[in-house]
Each structure stands twice: as C-alpha cells, then as structure tokens.
Design an enzyme around this catalytic site. Structure first.
Site, PDB file in Angstrom:
ATOM      1  N   ASP A 170       7.806  -1.434  11.119  1.00  0.00           N
ATOM      2  CA  ASP A 170       6.928  -0.337  10.674  1.00  0.00           C
ATOM      3  C   ASP A 170       6.117   0.246  11.834  1.00  0.00           C
ATOM      4  OD1 ASP A 170       5.274  -2.464  11.119  1.00  0.00           O
ATOM      5  OD2 ASP A 170       4.299  -2.431   9.162  1.00  0.00           O
ATOM      6  N   ARG A 228       0.804  -1.231   0.000  1.00  0.00           N
ATOM      7  CA  ARG A 228       0.000   0.000   0.000  1.00  0.00           C
ATOM      8  C   ARG A 228       0.841   1.288   0.000  1.00  0.00           C
ATOM      9  NH1 ARG A 228      -3.904  -0.212   4.679  1.00  0.00           N
ATOM     10  NH2 ARG A 228      -2.723  -1.994   5.423  1.00  0.00           N
TER      11      ARG A 228
END
Ligand code: UD1
Ligand code: MG
Length: 450
Positions: free
Chosen positions: A105, A15
């Site tokens: 992340d 994404r």
C-alpha cells in the site's frame, strides 16, 4: 548481489470500507500492488513474494497479471509485520541474497531510493528506510545514534520524549535473507498490540552486534494508503508526477490539471492534448497526434498525425493509423481505421476495419450485435459511406464502393458499386398546408372545449 522482494499485502484495510482487498484499489487505473511491484522491479529481483491474506485469490491474480513469476505466500492470520515477512520463508528457500521488504500500500517509491538502500546494505547488515515526517502521528520512531539505528519504537509503545522524534519508519527494509529470518525468529509479541513487530528486528540485530542504519527519503515516497481519502491523494500525486513527465518529454498539455492519465499511458512528443481528456488503461498515442477536448481513450493506439475528438470515445481495440480523423461524438471499438480514413461525426464503428482514405459519413452505425453474437464489418479502401448508413454486419463493402445516405446495407457491396436501399421520395403538392390547417383547427377545438 541478487535481491528478492517481499511485498506485504495481507492487511485488511478496514478504513477503506470495501469488499475489495486494499492493495487492489487502483491508482491511475492500476492496482496499488502493481505500483509497488513496478517500484521494486528496478532492483531486477530474482524472486518476488507477495504476502497476502484477505482476498488472496484476487491479489494473486493481480500479481500474476503483472509478473507471472511472482510467488504468493498466504498469511492466514494477521499477527503483525514480522509474522507477515516470516510467511515468505518457504518461497525464499534456497535464496541467499538480499531481501527488500516493501508494503503493497506504499505505491510511490522512487527507483533511486531502493538503489540507495541496496548501496547502504553493502556496509550494513540491516538497512531501514526512514523519512522526516511533517506530522509523525502514529508512525514508528527511529532512534538514531549517529549513523547507527539503535531501535524503532512503535507509537503505541513510545514515551512522550520518544514521540517528539520526527524521523520515522517507512516500514521498508533491506537485509540478507538468512540474517532476516534469523532475526524474525527472535521477535516476540510482548507489546501494546500483541503483534509481532518487524520493527523489533533492529534492536535484536544491535544486541547481536550487527550493523544497522537508516536511509532517508522524502515523505511523499512513503505515502501509505489507508482510506479512500488517501487513495484520492495518492491518485492526485500520481497524476501530478505523470503530467510533469509528459511535459518534460515534449507533450503539450493545454490544461495539464484536467488531463487524467493511467499508469501505463504512453504519449509521443509533439502530441497535443487539449483540456479534459481521460486516458484509461492501455493507451499509446504516437508523436504528433492531437487529442482534442473531452475525449475518452482506453486500450487503443493512435498513430502519428491522427486527430481525435473533440468528444470522441476510443474503446479497447481501436487502432488508428497515420493521419486518420475521428471527430465529435464518434465511438470506435475493436476496429482498425487505416491511413487517412475519416470518421468525423456521430458514428459508431465497432468490430470493423475501415480501409485507407475511406470516408464514413455522419451518423453511420456498424450494427455489430444481433443480441447474441458480434459480427464484423469490412470496409475497403476509398469507400464513401453516406450519412446515416446502417451497416448490418457481417457485411463487406468493396474498394471504391459508395452507399447512399440513409441506406440500410444488408448485402455485401461490390467494389465500385453504389448501394441504395431506402424508400423512394414522393412530394405531395399542397399537402403540407392542408395538414397544418387541419391540425390547427383540431387544436382550436380542443382549446375551446377545455
Ligand atoms: C508499520 C510499522 C511502523 C511504520 C509504519 C509505516 C510495524 C510494527 N510498524 O506500522 O513502524 O511507521 O508501518 O507505514 O511494522 N501487514 C501484513 N500482515 C500483518 C500486518 C501487516 O501483511 O499481519 C501489512 C499491511 O497490509 C501493510 C503493512 O504490512 O501493507 C504495514 O502494516 P500496518 O498495519 O499498516 O502497520 P502500521 O501500524 O502502519
Ligand atoms: Mg499502516
């Protein structure tokens, strides 16, 4: 008890819509992965293992830049989070302490959260970090029974009743190394995604009579970055935190929300930062300096009492000593400006040193680049460089020297000498009027003809 970090960073990050591995996208000028490594560093890990897949070479380099002892484990195929942790097994050979699993992340973990996980580990075999989600969305749900965590149910596999639970899995865990790998060996992929879920270790541990619990932190700390929009939010969260820290340290930010900071920006107390200042990586500003509006600083050092800007650009290697002045539309690169020296207007000083108390006139340029190589300019102390001087490097101006306005300096200037290199002025009396008349007549003819 010694600890090892395992940082999961093999995901594709689809994404992000990017050629760059997700964990290398920067937050405040430092890769996300580096934020995760710094968060984990509070545990003084004995080993750090980064599990990477996509873009592993670049990820390995970023990890090594931050910590040269970091180990890299490659996960060739992304078969799930349990499989990912399994790839760290070789790197942790012979290690018998606790493993803390982090995500590359998830850059906002606070030190005390990891410390609380380690503290809880003392009484439990396995500790999971959870959080109350404002919108539990697709997170795994923590199935608690009192203090005991019984199971984690992934959203995809959860019933409506289970989906109503708001206590969610952050993905972080702490567990003894041997126990963790023993549990991972038992994880299968019989689920909605056909993945090896790390979350399954909870139920497996409970079935083996092990003690499992969850520690809670606030949701902001578990903020994961999956898209550019998330990245922007993460940067904003970082900026807000960093500005608050600076204000608490005694730095004046005249318009805090307009000052952009890097992850490694260091600013001393009683420094004043005016609005719209950007800090790139590697900037140190000492106490009592002033950074005026619209300045851009990167890889530089500003000493006490220096005043920079407005509209100044300090590039890597700019080294400003105490009480220096760098004014508007001045660019300094790889140059030392010694105590009390001034470069106040419209100048480029690159690959140079400027001695103490020297004054660089408006429009001065160090001509440091010949199209192939860079050359140095050395300016002594108490030098007066006249406005619009071109210093064609390599060149040296001795102490106490002076250059006349508009001089192109191509030879070294001796101490206390005045360099003048410009065409002599000739005033032709009445010529201006004649020229004007001629031009006006020409214009009149043209207008008429048209
Ligand atoms: C995971 C958790 C979920 C939790 C959520 C929190 C599992 C099965 N689920 O779901 O309970 O609420 O995180 O954000 O663990 N990764 C690898 N290799 C892989 C798969 C993933 O390295 O094969 C890495 C990813 O790069 C990422 C992390 O592991 O850093 C999490 O993977 P992700 O796919 O985001 O897991 P979620 O589905 O979000
Ligand atoms: Mg995720």
């Amino acid at each position: 008890m010694s600890t090892a970090l395992v940082i999961l960073a093999a995901g594709k990050g689809t994404r992000m819509n990017s050629d760059i591995p997700k964990v290398l996208h920067p937050i405040a000028q430092a890769p996300m992965l580096v934020h995760a490594m710094r968060a984990g560093a509070v545990l003084s890990p004995e080993r750090t293992v980064i599990v990477t897949g996509h873009g592993s070479e670049a990820v390995a380099k970023a990890a090594a830049d931050e910590d040269e002892t970091a180990q890299i484990a490659i996960q060739e195929e992304q078969l799930g989070t349990a499989h990912a942790v399994g790839q760290a097994r070789d790197a942790l050979d012979g290690f018998s302490g606790d493993v803390v699993v982090l995500y590359g992340d998830t850059p906002f973990l606070q030190p005390d959260t990891l410390e609380r996980m380690i503290a809880a580990r003392a009484e439990n075999d396995l500790v999971i970090l959870g959080f109350e989600a404002a919108d539990p969305a697709r997170y795994g749900r923590l199935m608690m029974d009192g203090e005991t965590l019984e199971r984690i149910v992934e959203f995809k596999d959860a019933s409506d009743e289970e989906r109503a639970i708001t206590f969610c899995n952050s993905g972080l865990l702490a567990c003894n190394a041997q126990t963790l790998f023993m549990l991972i060996d038992a994880v299968g992929n019989n689920n909605a995604s056909r993945e090896y879920y790390l979350t399954d270790v909870v139920e497996i541990a409970r079935n083996r009579g092990l003690q499992v619990t969850a520690v809670a932190c606030d949701e902001e700390q578990t903020l994961g970055v999956n898209s550019r929009a998330d990245l922007a939010v993460a940067d904003a969260v970082f900026q807000a935190r960093a500005r608050t820290e600076l204000l608490e340290l005694g730095v004046t930010l005249m318009a805090p929300e307009t000052v952009y900071l890097a992850a490694d920006t260091i600013i001393g107390r009683d420094t004043v930062i005016e609005p719209n200042v950007v800090f790139g990586a590697g900037v140190t500003v000492e106490s009592g300096a002033t950074i005026r509006a619209f300045s851009h600083l990167e890889g530089c050092h500003v000493s006490r009492g220096a005043v920079v800007g407005p509209y100044a650009r300090l590039r890597p290697g700019a080294e400003l000593a105490e009480n220096t002045r760098v004014g508007n539309f001045v660019e300094i690169k790889n140059a030392e400006i010694a105590e009390g020296a001034k470069v106040n207007h419209l100048s480029y000083i690159g690959d140079a040193s400027v001695g103490a108390a020297s004054n660089i006139g408006a429009g001065t340029i160090t001509c440091n680049y010949d199209g192939v190589m860079k050359h140095r300019t050395t300016i002594g102390e108490n030098v007066f460089v006249g406005s619009n001087t071109m210093l064609v490097a390599p060149i040296t101006l001795g102490d106490g020297a002076m250059t006349a306005t508009g001089t192109v300096v191509t030879r070294d200037v001796e101490p206390d000498a005045l360099a003048v290199a410009r065409a002599k002025q000739d005033n032709k009396l009445g010529y201006a009027r004649k020229l004007f008349d001629m031009l006006k007549a020409k214009k009149a003819r043209r207008d008429k003809g048209a």
